[in-house]
Structures are given as structure tokens and as C-alpha cells.
Design an enzyme around this catalytic site. Structure first.
Site, short mmCIF file in Angstrom:
data_model
loop_
_atom_site.label_atom_id
_atom_site.label_comp_id
_atom_site.label_asym_id
_atom_site.label_seq_id
_atom_site.Cartn_x
_atom_site.Cartn_y
_atom_site.Cartn_z
N ASP A 13 0.95 -1.22 0.05
CA ASP A 13 -0.07 -0.21 0.10
C ASP A 13 0.79 1.25 -0.16
O ASP A 13 2.03 1.08 0.21
CB ASP A 13 -0.81 -0.05 1.09
C1 GLC Z 1 -4.09 4.34 -0.26
C2 GLC Z 1 -5.05 3.31 0.05
C3 GLC Z 1 -5.17 2.13 -0.86
C4 GLC Z 1 -5.12 2.54 -2.33
C5 GLC Z 1 -3.97 3.20 -2.27
C6 GLC Z 1 -3.56 3.75 -3.75
O1 GLC Z 1 -3.40 4.81 0.56
O2 GLC Z 1 -4.80 2.84 1.16
O3 GLC Z 1 -6.37 1.61 -0.52
O4 GLC Z 1 -5.57 1.55 -3.17
O5 GLC Z 1 -3.30 4.26 -1.43
O6 GLC Z 1 -4.20 4.88 -4.02
#
Ligand code: GLC
Length: 741
Positions: free
Chosen positions: A283
Site C-alpha cells: 500500500d
Molecule cells: C491508499 C489506500 C489504498 C489505495 C492506494 C492507492 O493509501 O490505502 O487502498 O489503493 O493508497 O491509491
């Protein structure tokens, strides 16, 4: 008959052989390419940067991304919107030495161009077909716009409505959540990768992110491994079994080990026991955040910990691109770990057909004719009305009659558009056409005069608009109030310690209720809220969540009875934050309260009922349903048997409508103890007034199994209770059977 079966067998054999040989072919190509790659190029494939179209994390600008792409230093980009821009970046990738195409990822969580209801709202529909169709349309639009990969479905089980990201998932129940995970993966991936209307799904956030202590986003998770396996992992396994191409790990630590550095979940479970062949993306920045966790000293150590633990692609932390080559050179990280991660990523690029044609998803004509199709808007409206939960309808205030002279629309969300989209929606600016409640009512009110007063804001405490709102209400036959949260009051980093209706909205409801007019309150939010006074005093309440592009039309469909509401709550609604965590499948304890009044040395509170305001599975209809005639095919079940459970469901009211009939089981005596009830099956059935239908469920050994402390999936002989009804707290039929050794 034999010839037919032989044909089917040979066909199936042919298909599986073809699939096998395609896999073999891709593996050969991956190996051949891998041989040509330098270590730097391999590390480049593990590196993902964000574009600038959507900001979905703490952006740290760095260098010239286009130049990095040309040098093969980036394998994937996220948040790059549209054919034009993806094509430009892909052209840059084609200037790299080995011309390895980029992967483009995006948070297509509930729609791309047409916004669908938030996932928690769709979960309330309990309509797996509608949910799959919603994901299918989102994928079709996103793929037409150059996107290869959505960071969805979010399959985190959540029992704490203070956590802002409950809006993104399927609620508190593992069984329902697993079925929805499967439906969403199938929707996103359609007929398979390689089709230009299919995108890679991404099961997230692995794992147990929804159990953040206190509902505080990004917070620690502390739980027994048995609870992890019993409650939080099954939806991920369902997503994997449905073919999810990728997983995303989570920000939280699990019992002190950050998920992105957690070999147990990423290697032992996901890639080991479950045999996952796709790849894991971290993430946003989670690899680097292991420094803040206190798990590693710096990005050098973070890169080592993450690649060792099975994190294949580094989203935005730059730990891999800055340190992996050195780690290999210093013997800290084996080359084969890098190769394994690169293989997994390259395999998906081949499966998507990007080596055959890097621009196959970047077709401007297809994008133009695909986005915002009328049938997509219709589908969004259809699943939206199916997601609306009727909480109360005393005196049959609803459905509204078209003969009403006037309806007053009052509240801060009557004319809201952006708020109807909810969090994780893409802001298309003025191109967007979002149907507010006001517009939806204008479309259907006919001769009824619509009055309007805002009354108050969502969050501030000004009562300046009350007088106008009260006088407007007094002029009308009926009042419809649109209350709730703004689009950014639930979602990522949006946890709330107080989940009451915000601001002084409930004061406004009281003032309008005091006029004596019939009042309908619409509650629009990304989470369960607390609104006890409203619940106890207002005659009609609809929970409409955030319903997306067609919100106003869908709500008007339900208000006027063009659609009879059928949704059921996918999460428990507490009476207060003090009750949280509160969920339906709790353990009985040694001192269970018989009811809310039983407080004599009983498990509960001395200052509040133990029961929730609204239970998991609860939702009313404009008609009524009765349950009768429960039958079990046998009263004893061997471990390899199954039991057929049937009953009669009748529409005992005057309007056609759908009921979600739910089956719960309880393993009465078990070691370890089992919940007082667990959802094991449901059916959503449309019945005409007076119509009866026999509904059947089959219970097998899998339905009765659970994990013991050795994490073995077992069943134990003994008595099981069967409970059937239209809500977890409204059991209409019950019986028992024995599981025998
Ligand atoms: C964010 C979220 C995740 C998302 C990623 C890309 O922090 O936690 O769910 O897919 O970053 O945007």
C-alpha cells in the site's frame, strides 16, 4: 447422453489444455525476458510511482518520472487518467532498452466514469448479481480509459463503524463478505485478463486492516491467529479462488509485525498454503512506513524486510529503487527473491497482452464511446435503489402519493451532488452530471409542488436556517429531509470518534418533527451513524448511504414506490460509540443477558441497553413477509452428509417486494466456543402480494466447520440450532439437528 458427456469432457479438457499451454508459453517468454534483464531493470519493474491526476496518498515529488520510465526505472504507475496520458507514458516505456510496458493502476472502487453506490451500500443490497454487474461496468469503463488494474475489491471485514473505511468494504460478516469478494473479482476480471474490457483485481488490504484498534485508521491490529483465520482471512481466500490477479498489503501491523514485512501472511499463507501466483503490491508507502512502525531503521532495511516477506511491488516508498541493487550486491537479498517478484509482475503484463500491443487499452475511440453509456447509468440507478434500507415506516408515510399537493425538501444534502458520490470517487469536474435528491424529485414529482429549505449545514452549529425550514415545512403536506455526512467524512484517514449525525442536524429534525407534519428522514453517509432521537420519533427513515451518479433518481424511485426497498444492513448500527465493537455474531459469555432489561450480574452495561439500534441483516419493505413450515430433511447429520432445510416464505402484504431470507446456525457446544449465531446462507426472493414460495438451503460439513487453536479446520459432533428470518434479530423459524461422528 454418453456422447453429450463425452463431448463436454473433451471440451473441458481442450479448454484446460489450451489454458495450460498458454501459461507454459507465457512462462517461457517471461524466462527469456528475465535472462536479458540487468539487475537494475529487474528492480525497475518492482517500482511504482503515482501520476498527478488523483492524489491518494502523501505525494513526495521526485525527479522526472517520464525520464525514469525511459530508463526502465518504473514498472507501473497509478493515478494516470485517460487514454491520452497512459498512451504518452507507454510511449516513453517503449523507448526503454527492453521495451517492457507499464502497468497502469487506479482506485476504481465503485465506478470509474459512472459512480456506483459505495461498496458498503451495494453490500446492503445482498444482490450478488447486481454487485458483480457494477464491478463489470466499472472495469469496462476503466479499461477503455487505459487502466489495466484496479485496487479493488477492498475485502476487509469491519466491526467498528468509527473506522472511516467501512464505506469501502462489505461490512461485518465473513460469509457475506466472502461472497461479495468473489462477485467483485469476477466483475472486474470478467472473461479473463487479455480482454480489453477486463482489469486486474486487487484484493486488499492484506490483512486484517479493518480490525484497527479503536477504529483509528492505520492503527495496530492485535488478535489471535484463530480470529485472523476465522473472521478476516476468508474473504481474501474467496478473492484468490475467484482468480484475483493481485493483492495489496495493509498499513497496519498484525501483532507487532507490519503487514508489508510479514512473511507469515504474505509467504506462508498467501504464496505458500494458498499457492497465489499473482503479485503483491504494497500500500502507498507502507514499505517505508516500517521505519515509523519501528520495525526497521531506514529504507535500506525496509527494502530488505519487505522483499524477504513477499512484497513484490513498492508503491511510492522508493525503498526498492534506491536500495535493492545494493542489498543484492551486499548479499543481504538473494537474486532469486528479486527474480520471483519480477516473474510475477511480467507474467501479468503478458497475460494482459501488453507485450503484443502496449497500446491495446489506449484507444481514444473506444474510450469515447464507452464512458457514461446510458445503460451504465441505468445500472447504477438500479443497484442504488436496491441498496437503500428502509429502517422505519410507521403509519405508512411511505411510499409518497403523487397526489400530494406539496412536499418540502429540507436539509443540507437535498441539493448535494459531490456528496452523493462518496469517498473514492473520481472527480470529473464540470463534465460530471450527478443527480441530487432535489433533481431526482423534480424528475418524478409530477404535479406535486416541491418546496426547499436547507435548514442547516452538515457540520456547523448555526441555527440561522431553522426558521425558514420550519415555515417551509408548515406549508407542505409531507417533509422529506436529507441529512448525513459530507463525502469526505468517511473514507481513508476519516475515522470519527463520534459517529452521531454531524453538527446540529438532529436539532433541525426535532424542529421539523415538532411541526406535526409527516416527516421522512433520508440518512446519507459512508458508515453506520448514531441518530437515536430521530430513530425513536420520526415515522419514516431510509438509509441511503452514498449512492453515486444516480442517487437522486434511485431515492425518488423508492420514495414514490416505483421500487419497493429490499436492502438489509451489512453492519450492526450501535446505539452509541460506547457499545463499539458491536456485531451480531458474538460469543454468549458465561452471563448472557436474557434481554435489554436483564442487568443483574449480566454481560452488558448499567447505563445502556446491550442490543444495537439496528441489527445486522435488518431492513423493512413496503410489504410484509411471513415464514412458515420449516422442515429439515433429517435431524441427524453425519460428517459427510448434508441436510436440506426448507420453509415457506409468503408475501403477506399488498405490494410486490423482495425479501432477503437469512439462515443462521449456532454450534451450541464446542471447544473453543462458537458464536450465538452465524450467517450461513441467504436468498433474495421477489414475491407478488399473497404469493408463497418454498425456499431451500443445503447445509454441509463446510457450513459447520471452524478453526481450532491449532488452526485446523474442524467440525465437532453435537447439537446445532437452525434459525431463519429476515434479520439476525428477527428469527421467525427455528429447529435443531445433531451432527454425529
Ligand atoms: C491508499 C489506500 C489504498 C489505495 C492506494 C492507492 O493509501 O490505502 O487502498 O489503493 O493508497 O491509491
Amino acid at each position: 447422453m454418453i456422447r453429450r458427456n463425452t463431448f463436454i469432457f473433451l471440451l473441458a479438457l481442450g479448454i484446460s489444455t489450451a489454458a495450460y499451454s498458454q501459461t507454459q508459453d507465457i512462462d517461457r517468454k517471461v524466462e527469456a525476458l528475465l535472462q536479458k534483464m540487468t539487475l537494475e531493470e529487474k528492480v525497475g519493474q518492482l517500482n511504482q510511482y503515482t501520476g498527478d491526476w488523483e492524489v491518494t496518498g502523501p505525494v513526495t515529488n521526485s525527479g522526472n518520472k517520464v525520464e525514469d520510465v525511459k530508463k526502465g526505472k518504473i514498472g507501473s504507475m497509478l493515478n494516470v487518467r485517460g487514454v491520452k496520458h497512459t498512451r504518452e507514458l507507454q510511449q516513453a516505456a517503449m523507448q526503454s532498452r527492453l521495451k517492457i510496458p507499464l502497468l497502469f493502476g487506479q482506485d476504481v472502487i465503485h465506478g470509474y466514469r459512472v459512480t456506483f453506490p459505495i461498496p458498503l451500500a451495494e453490500a446492503a443490497s445482498w444482490d450478488l448479481e447486481a454487485i458483480e454487474k457494477s464491478a463489470r461496468i466499472a472495469a469496462t469503463e476503466a479499461a477503455s480509459s487505459g487502466i489495466h488494474w484496479t485496487f479493488a475489491p477492498m475485502v476487509d471485514i469491519a466491526r467498528d463503524p468509527r473506522w472511516g473505511r467501512v464505506m469501502e468494504g462489505a461490512g461485518e460478516d465473513t460469509y457475506l463478505g466472502s461472497l461479495i469478494a468473489k462477485a467483485r473479482v469476477k466483475g472486474f476480471q470478467g472473461k479473463g485478463l487479455g480482454n480489453t474490457n477486463a482489469v486486474m483485481a486487487c484484493a486488499k488490504h492484506f490483512a486484517a486492516y479493518g480490525a484497527a484498534i479503536g477504529g483509528r485508521d492505520y492503527n495496530s491490529v492485535d488478535m489471535s491467529l484463530r480470529t485472523l483465520w476465522e473472521v478476516y482471512l476468508p474473504p481474501f481466500k474467496a478473492a484468490l479462488d475467484a482468480g484475483a490477479a493481485t493483492f495489496m498489503n495493509s498499513f497496519n501491523d498484525i501483532n507487532g509485525i507490519p503487514a508489508t514485512g510479514n512473511s507469515y501472511i504474505q509467504r506462508d499463507i498467501l504464496k505458500g498454503k494458498w499457492g497465489f501466483k499473482g503479485f503483491v503490491v504494497s500500500d502507498w508507502g507502507s514499505i517505508g512506513e516500517m521505519i515509523q512502525h519501528g520495525y526497521v531503521k531506514d529504507n535500506y532495511e525496509a527494502a530488505e524486510a519487505a522483499i524477504t516477506a513477499g512484497s513484490d511491488m513498492d508503491m511510492e516508498s522508493r525503498s526498492y529503487i534506491n536500495h535493492l541493487v545494493k542489498l543484492v550486491g551486499e548479499g543481504k537479498v538473494k537474486q532469486e527473491l528479486i527474480d520471483d517478484a519480477v516473474r510475477r509482475i511480467l507474467r501479468k503484463k503478458f497475460e494482459l497482452g501488453l507485450f503484443d500491443d502496449p497500446y491495446r487499452f489506449s484507444n481514444e475511440k473506444r474510450e469515447k464511446k464507452t464512458l457514461n453509456k446510458p445503460e451504465f447509468l441505468q445500472a447504477a440507478r438500479d443497484v442504488a435503489k436496491r441498496s437503500i434500507v428502509l429502517l422505519k415506516n410507521e403509519g405508512s408515510v411511505l411510499p409518497l402519493s403523487k397526489d400530494l399537493k406539496s412536499v418540502a425538501l429540507i436539509g443540507p444534502l437535498v441539493k448535494a451532488e459531490k456528496d452523493m458520490q462518496g469517498f473514492w470517487s473520481i472527480d470529473w469536474g464540470k463534465e460530471d452530471h450527478l443527480v441530487s435528491l432535489y433533481e431526482g424529485m423534480q424528475n418524478q414529482a409530477g404535479k406535486t409542488k416541491l418546496l426547499y429549505a436547507k435548514g442547516c449545514h452538515v457540520q456547523d452549529t448555526s441555527r440561522a436556517g431553522f426558521a425558514e425550514a420550519v415555515s417551509t415545512a408548515k406549508e407542505a403536506d409531507v417533509v422529506v429531509m436529507a441529512m448525513g455526512e459530507k463525502f469526505d467524512m468517511s473514507g481513508e484517514a476519516k475515522s470519527r470518534s463520534n459517529i452521531h449525525l454531524p453538527g446540529i442536524q438532529e436539532e433541525l429534525i426535532k424542529a421539523i418533527q415538532a411541526t406535526g407534519k409527516p416527516v421522512v428522514v433520508l440518512l446519507m453517509a459512508g458508515r453506520p451513524m448514531v441518530f437515536n432521537w430521530t430513530a425513536d420519533h420520526v415515522p419514516a427513515i431510509l438509509y441511503t448511504w452514498w449512492l453515486g451518479s444516480q442517487a437522486g433518481n434511485a431515492i425518488a424511485d423508492v420514495l414514490y414506490g416505483n421500487y419497493n426497498p429490499s436492502a438489509k444492513l451489512p453492519m450492526t448500527f450501535p446505539r452509541s460509540e460506547g457499545q463499539i465493537p458491536i456485531y451480531y455474531n458474538y460469543l454468549n459469555t458465561g452471563r448472557p443477558a436474557k434481554d435489554d432489561t436483564d442487568m443483574n450480574y449480566r454481560s452488558g452495561y448499567i447505563d445502556m441497553q446491550k442490543s444495537p439500534k439496528y441489527a445486522f441483516g435488518y431492513g423493512l419493505s413496503y410489504t410484509t413477509f411471513s415464514y412458515s413450515n420449516l422442515k429439515l430433511s433429517q435431524k441427524q447429520m453425519g460428517k459427510n452428509d448434508s441436510i436440506s432445510i426448507s420453509f415457506t416464505l409468503t408475501n403477506s402484504g399488498k405490494l410486490a417486494g423482495e425479501e432477503v431470507a437469512q439462515l443462521y446456525l449456532r454450534d451450541v457446544v464446542a471447544k473453543p466456543v462458537r458464536p450465538v449465531k452465524e450467517l450461513k446462507a441467504f436468498k433474495k426472493v421477489m414475491l407478488q402480494p399473497g404469493e408463497s414460495r418454498t425456499i431451500s438451503f443445503t447445509i454441509d460439513k463446510e457450513s459447520l466447520s471452524f478453526y481450532n487453536d491449532n488452526l485446523e479446520k474442524i467440525t465437532q459432533a453435537g447439537e446445532f440450532e437452525v434459525m431463519i428470518g429476515g434479520s439476525s434479530d428477527a428469527i421467525k423459524l427455528d429447529d435443531k439437528f445433531d451432527l454425529v461422528d
